[in-house]
Enzyme design. Structure first.
Site, PDB file in Angstrom:
ATOM      1  N   LYS A 137       0.714  -1.477  -0.046  1.00  0.00           N
ATOM      2  CA  LYS A 137       0.085  -0.274   0.105  1.00  0.00           C
ATOM      3  C   LYS A 137       1.084   1.472  -0.219  1.00  0.00           C
ATOM      4  CE  LYS A 137      -3.776  -2.478   2.630  1.00  0.00           C
ATOM      5  NZ  LYS A 137      -4.206  -3.255   3.354  1.00  0.00           N
ATOM      6  N   GLN A 194      -5.084  -1.449   9.408  1.00  0.00           N
ATOM      7  CA  GLN A 194      -4.566  -2.508   9.028  1.00  0.00           C
ATOM      8  C   GLN A 194      -4.809  -4.088   9.789  1.00  0.00           C
ATOM      9  OE1 GLN A 194      -3.394  -3.413   5.967  1.00  0.00           O
ATOM     10  NE2 GLN A 194      -3.965  -5.728   6.150  1.00  0.00           N
ATOM     11  N   ASP A 216     -10.823   2.908   4.748  1.00  0.00           N
ATOM     12  CA  ASP A 216     -11.560   1.094   4.142  1.00  0.00           C
ATOM     13  C   ASP A 216     -12.584   0.845   4.061  1.00  0.00           C
ATOM     14  OD1 ASP A 216      -8.628  -0.026   3.404  1.00  0.00           O
ATOM     15  OD2 ASP A 216      -8.452  -0.240   5.822  1.00  0.00           O
TER      16      ASP A 216
END
Ligand code: NAP
Length: 293
Positions: free
Chosen positions: A52, A96, A119
């Protein structure tokens, strides 16, 4: 049979985003800034986060990686999130998953400012998505929509079967495929581990989206001719013949199912790269929203 080439499409999207970033630079504006928090040292999570950050560099975003030890307390993590919420330089950030057991994941997701939740995991964004309001759509489902759209895969009036009901893939995917518009207007069946006679259901499907994490689960005898297959599964399978000692496997028996499919995503190179591209897209949207505030 057409391969839904996520690698190619994600590169196109990254190039488009890089073009937008260049325009921002030319106008003397701040470029998007994505931060990622990783707690602990899970190998797969570290790989995902690293890719990412690399993707951010490639499109010209600023990026910040916040590494926290596996013994981080819930309070320490929540404080770090609040710090990022308040930092005007950060447009969006992700935490994460999975998190170590001492940390309540729901509490963490609720603490992220929905305006920076690229997200799309915060209930505010999930709720807005379900109500057809503008929101951050979770990156993997967003990537699947984008693949269907760019390959002009017909979804209207089709029977879409989603396998797996996770909050990050299956559940949102089932909502999005049933939404009004394109891609959408599908009749959706959401299946899970308690579903009985799943073959009876999958063999009636026009579109199958697998997100269960069971290598080779979907077999050719479970699908009909002409089916569209979206394979989200990513599982490391031991393979002594590879340098790393493992290979990545999807949820679909690609070799045999692809012979019956009209469109199919490969693993790797299908949904995976799209997920990263759509995270970047959400971050670009977050920057746009902040600029207009
Ligand atoms: P998850 O949280 O691991 O949950 C798996 C889901 O599959 C659950 O809803 C479970 O049902 C269902 N399931 C398990 N066995 C089943 C069976 N035999 N028949 C029908 N349903 C079954 O799901 P996830 O986080 O969405 O991950 C799924 C896979 O996608 C994993 O391989 C993951 O690595 C991959 N993934 C890939 C990406 C990407 O970017 N490509 C992104 C996210 C995830 P219950 O709810 O009843 O337990």
């Amino acid at each position: 049979m057409t391969i839904l080439d996520g690698k190619k499409i994600s590169n196109e999207i990254k190039n488009e985003i890089a073009g937008e970033v260049q325009k921002m630079k030319d106008r003397g504006e701040k470029v998007p800034h994505l931060a990622a928090i990783i707690v602990g040292n899970d190998g797969a999570s570290e790989t995902y986060v690293a890719s990412k950050v690399k993707a951010c560099e490639r499109v010209g975003f600023e990026s910040t990686l916040v590494k926290m030890s596996s013994t981080t307390s819930e309070t320490e993590l929540l404080n770090k999130i609040k710090e990022l919420n308040e930092n005007p330089d950060i447009d969006g950030f992700i935490v994460q998953l999975p998190l170590p057991p001492q940390i309540d994941t729901q509490k963490v997701l609720l603490t992220v400012n929905p305006d920076k939740d690229v997200d799309g995991f915060h209930p505010t964004n999930f709720g807005k998505m379900a109500l057809d309001m503008s929101s951050f759509i979770p990156a993997t489902p967003f990537g699947i929509l984008e693949l269907l759209e760019r390959y002009k895969v017909e979804t209207q009036g089709k029977h879409t079967v989603v396998i797996g009901r996770s909050h990050i893939v299956g559940r949102p995917m089932s909502i999005l495929m049933g939404r009004k518009g394109f891609p959408g207007n599908s009749t959706v069946t959401l299946t899970h581990s308690y579903t009985k006679n799943i073959t009876q259901i999958t063999s009636q499907a026009d579109i199958i989206i697998t997100a269960l994490g069971n290598p080779g689960f979907l077999k050719a005898e479970m699908v009909k001719e002409g089916v569209v297959i979206i394979d989200v599964g990513i599982t490391r399978v031991t393979d002594e013949n590879t340098e790393k000692g493992y290979r990545i496997s999807g949820d679909v028996d690609f070799e045999n199912v692809s012979k019956k499919a009209s469109f199919i995503t490969p693993v790797p190179g299908g949904v995976g790269p799209m997920t990263i591209a759509m995270l970047l897209k959400n971050t670009l949207l977050a920057r746009e929203n902040h600029r207009l505030e």
